[in-house]
Design a protein around this motif. Structure first.
Motif, PDB file in Angstrom:
ATOM      1  N   GLY A  37      -2.697   1.539  -4.785  1.00  0.00           N
ATOM      2  CA  GLY A  37      -1.400   0.885  -4.774  1.00  0.00           C
ATOM      3  C   GLY A  37      -1.448  -0.606  -4.522  1.00  0.00           C
ATOM      4  N   THR A  38      -2.629  -1.123  -4.232  1.00  0.00           N
ATOM      5  CA  THR A  38      -2.753  -2.561  -3.963  1.00  0.00           C
ATOM      6  C   THR A  38      -2.450  -3.357  -5.231  1.00  0.00           C
ATOM      7  OG1 THR A  38      -4.339  -2.243  -2.181  1.00  0.00           O
ATOM      8  CG2 THR A  38      -4.351  -4.395  -3.261  1.00  0.00           C
ATOM      9  N   ASP A  78      -3.811  -8.682   3.753  1.00  0.00           N
ATOM     10  CA  ASP A  78      -2.615  -7.856   3.751  1.00  0.00           C
ATOM     11  C   ASP A  78      -1.549  -8.596   2.944  1.00  0.00           C
ATOM     12  OD1 ASP A  78      -3.465  -5.651   5.438  1.00  0.00           O
ATOM     13  OD2 ASP A  78      -3.496  -7.095   7.094  1.00  0.00           O
ATOM     14  N   THR A 126      -3.137  -4.125 -10.492  1.00  0.00           N
ATOM     15  CA  THR A 126      -2.676  -3.012  -9.672  1.00  0.00           C
ATOM     16  C   THR A 126      -3.780  -1.975  -9.643  1.00  0.00           C
ATOM     17  OG1 THR A 126      -0.374  -3.365 -10.334  1.00  0.00           O
ATOM     18  CG2 THR A 126      -0.924  -1.210  -9.401  1.00  0.00           C
ATOM     19  N   ASP A 132      -8.240   4.121  -4.389  1.00  0.00           N
ATOM     20  CA  ASP A 132      -9.103   3.297  -3.537  1.00  0.00           C
ATOM     21  C   ASP A 132     -10.315   2.925  -4.382  1.00  0.00           C
ATOM     22  OD1 ASP A 132      -7.287   3.939  -1.570  1.00  0.00           O
ATOM     23  OD2 ASP A 132      -8.676   5.164  -0.402  1.00  0.00           O
ATOM     24  N   HIS A 189       0.723  -6.451  -2.316  1.00  0.00           N
ATOM     25  CA  HIS A 189       1.048  -5.152  -1.733  1.00  0.00           C
ATOM     26  C   HIS A 189      -0.246  -4.412  -1.432  1.00  0.00           C
ATOM     27  CE1 HIS A 189       3.468  -1.517  -1.138  1.00  0.00           C
ATOM     28  NE2 HIS A 189       2.474  -0.870  -1.738  1.00  0.00           N
ATOM     29  N   GLY A 190      -0.296  -3.687  -0.340  1.00  0.00           N
ATOM     30  CA  GLY A 190      -1.482  -2.910   0.000  1.00  0.00           C
ATOM     31  C   GLY A 190      -2.459  -3.699   0.849  1.00  0.00           C
ATOM     32  N   ARG A 191      -3.739  -3.463   0.613  1.00  0.00           N
ATOM     33  CA  ARG A 191      -4.796  -4.132   1.389  1.00  0.00           C
ATOM     34  C   ARG A 191      -6.004  -4.350   0.493  1.00  0.00           C
ATOM     35  NH1 ARG A 191      -5.856  -2.294   7.212  1.00  0.00           N
ATOM     36  NH2 ARG A 191      -4.340  -3.922   7.500  1.00  0.00           N
ATOM     37  N   TYR A 192      -6.532  -5.578   0.547  1.00  0.00           N
ATOM     38  CA  TYR A 192      -7.709  -5.947  -0.240  1.00  0.00           C
ATOM     39  C   TYR A 192      -8.709  -6.598   0.710  1.00  0.00           C
ATOM     40  CZ  TYR A 192     -10.324  -7.593  -4.305  1.00  0.00           C
ATOM     41  OH  TYR A 192     -11.286  -7.811  -5.263  1.00  0.00           O
ATOM     42  N   CYS A 200     -10.229  -2.155  -2.261  1.00  0.00           N
ATOM     43  CA  CYS A 200      -8.791  -2.102  -2.046  1.00  0.00           C
ATOM     44  C   CYS A 200      -8.337  -0.665  -1.931  1.00  0.00           C
ATOM     45  CB  CYS A 200      -8.045  -2.807  -3.178  1.00  0.00           C
ATOM     46  SG  CYS A 200      -8.275  -2.048  -4.784  1.00  0.00           S
ATOM     47  N   THR A 201      -7.166  -0.507  -1.350  1.00  0.00           N
ATOM     48  CA  THR A 201      -6.567   0.812  -1.219  1.00  0.00           C
ATOM     49  C   THR A 201      -5.672   1.076  -2.429  1.00  0.00           C
ATOM     50  OG1 THR A 201      -4.730  -0.113   0.048  1.00  0.00           O
ATOM     51  CG2 THR A 201      -6.605   0.739   1.304  1.00  0.00           C
ATOM     52  N   CYS A 260      -2.679 -11.315  -1.941  1.00  0.00           N
ATOM     53  CA  CYS A 260      -2.386  -9.884  -1.864  1.00  0.00           C
ATOM     54  C   CYS A 260      -0.864  -9.735  -1.844  1.00  0.00           C
ATOM     55  CB  CYS A 260      -3.003  -9.274  -0.606  1.00  0.00           C
ATOM     56  SG  CYS A 260      -2.709  -7.504  -0.426  1.00  0.00           S
TER      57      CYS A 260
END
Length: 108
Positions: free
Chosen positions: A92-93, A72, A35, A39, A57-60, A89-90, A55
């Motif tokens: 929360g990913t 996604d 987790t 960012d 959750h979020g974006r990697y 990643c953003t 992935c």
């Protein structure tokens, strides 16, 4: 899985501000659950075993072999052994990684 005994040691991570937990197979393979709390960017690196990631959750976004792949939730990616890769990643990913070898050490 998110038991303190499975927490990944900070020195075994390529990225700051992430939390990871690891489980191991009898053959030396590992599953890691990460987790990201901010960012972040993971420096380019190489493994001598295959990696498969999903992935959750979020974006990697992964860069490898001269291409960029954005993952996604629900997207997955196979990274062959010996291929240099990195990513970002953003906040929360959450990702799940399967490694064909020993990737991470536990804190304990």
């Amino acid at each position: 899985m998110r038991n303190p005994a499975n927490r990944i040691r900070r020195s075994s991570q390529y990225t700051k501000d992430i939390e990871g937990y690891v489980a191991g197979g009898a053959d030396g393979s590992q599953m890691a659950f990460w987790t990201s709390f901010a960012d972040r960017t993971s420096d380019e690196h190489v493994h001598d075993y295959d990696e498969y990631l999903v992935c959750v959750h979020g974006r990697y976004t992964v860069t490898m072999a001269g291409r960029t792949v954005t993952l996604d939730p629900g997207d997955e990616l196979f990274i062959p052994s010996g291929v240099a890769h990195g990513g970002c990643c953003t906040a929360g990913t959450r990702t799940i990684h399967a490694f064909g070898g020993r990737r991470a050490e536990r804190e304990a």
